[in-house]
Write an enzyme that holds these catalytic residues in place. Sequence first.
Site, mmCIF file in Angstrom:
data_model
loop_
_atom_site.group_PDB
_atom_site.id
_atom_site.type_symbol
_atom_site.label_atom_id
_atom_site.label_comp_id
_atom_site.label_asym_id
_atom_site.label_seq_id
_atom_site.Cartn_x
_atom_site.Cartn_y
_atom_site.Cartn_z
ATOM 1 N N THR A 27 7.707 36.254 70.456
ATOM 2 C CA THR A 27 7.954 35.521 71.693
ATOM 3 C C THR A 27 8.792 36.390 72.616
ATOM 4 O O THR A 27 9.278 37.448 72.213
ATOM 5 C CB THR A 27 8.719 34.207 71.431
ATOM 6 O OG1 THR A 27 9.983 34.515 70.825
ATOM 7 C CG2 THR A 27 7.942 33.281 70.527
ATOM 8 N N VAL A 86 15.231 40.272 64.948
ATOM 9 C CA VAL A 86 15.913 40.446 66.231
ATOM 10 C C VAL A 86 15.137 41.447 67.089
ATOM 11 O O VAL A 86 14.960 42.602 66.715
ATOM 12 C CB VAL A 86 17.365 40.920 66.030
ATOM 13 C CG1 VAL A 86 18.056 41.101 67.387
ATOM 14 C CG2 VAL A 86 18.142 39.929 65.168
ATOM 15 N N LYS A 87 14.697 40.979 68.238
ATOM 16 C CA LYS A 87 13.889 41.792 69.148
ATOM 17 C C LYS A 87 14.807 42.480 70.157
ATOM 18 O O LYS A 87 15.502 41.816 70.931
ATOM 19 C CB LYS A 87 12.876 40.893 69.850
ATOM 20 C CG LYS A 87 11.654 41.589 70.408
ATOM 21 C CD LYS A 87 10.672 40.530 70.903
ATOM 22 C CE LYS A 87 9.406 41.141 71.444
ATOM 23 N NZ LYS A 87 8.509 40.081 71.989
ATOM 24 N N VAL A 88 14.799 43.812 70.136
ATOM 25 C CA VAL A 88 15.750 44.617 70.917
ATOM 26 C C VAL A 88 14.981 45.551 71.852
ATOM 27 O O VAL A 88 14.019 46.199 71.424
ATOM 28 C CB VAL A 88 16.643 45.449 69.975
ATOM 29 C CG1 VAL A 88 17.648 46.275 70.770
ATOM 30 C CG2 VAL A 88 17.362 44.550 68.972
#
EC number: 2.2.1.2
Length: 217
Positions: A27, A86-88
């Site tokens: 997402t 965790v999207k970084v």
Amino acid sequence: MKFFIDTANLDQIKEAQDLGVLDGVTTNPSLMAKEGITGKENIINHYKKICEIVTGDVSAEVISTDYEGIIKEGEELAKLHDQIIVKVPMIKDGVKAIKYFSDNNIKTNCTLVFSAGQALLAAKAGATYVSPFIGRLDDISTDGLNLIAEIRMIYDNYGFNTQILAASVRHTMHVIDCAKIGADVMTGPLSSIEGLLRHPLTDIGLEKFLADYKKGN
């Protein structure tokens, strides 16, 4: 190859999960906003709902762009559920944060990757996934699939464990081409997955089988 669905729509996620081939969800803030999900608390609760539907990894994106902020947000997101990744973003402080997360057993997805050099840095920092955006490269007349091939070669050369997550997949042929090249994961809309089901000869064959069956009854 793993199949992720790129959406925040719970009905579409359920439909993909029910199909039996879904491995995870990605997402981003834009997809959340598209579903009318705004505000930190609402977004957090939505991530929890997604984790209740799927059994695989769920990428949850940080909003901060500074090192301290990324770390703070990332640790909060990681505590939500064991499935949270965790999207970084692929920026300097993002790479530093990915290294921190890797050292602390927090899984990450390095997003907004558009070059092999960026993918190499993400792998060196210990990213769990790297997300090259092939559709957006295609939009500017650049071969997005070639980037997947370059990353695959580099990762294989040096034995990196980082998984190549082909993002911004737009259609079914993107899925097939990514599978041929060796992407570990693809993420796209539900239509790109369901498109794999369809072939006119299947429809014609089924229609004939049913017609022949009815003749004998």
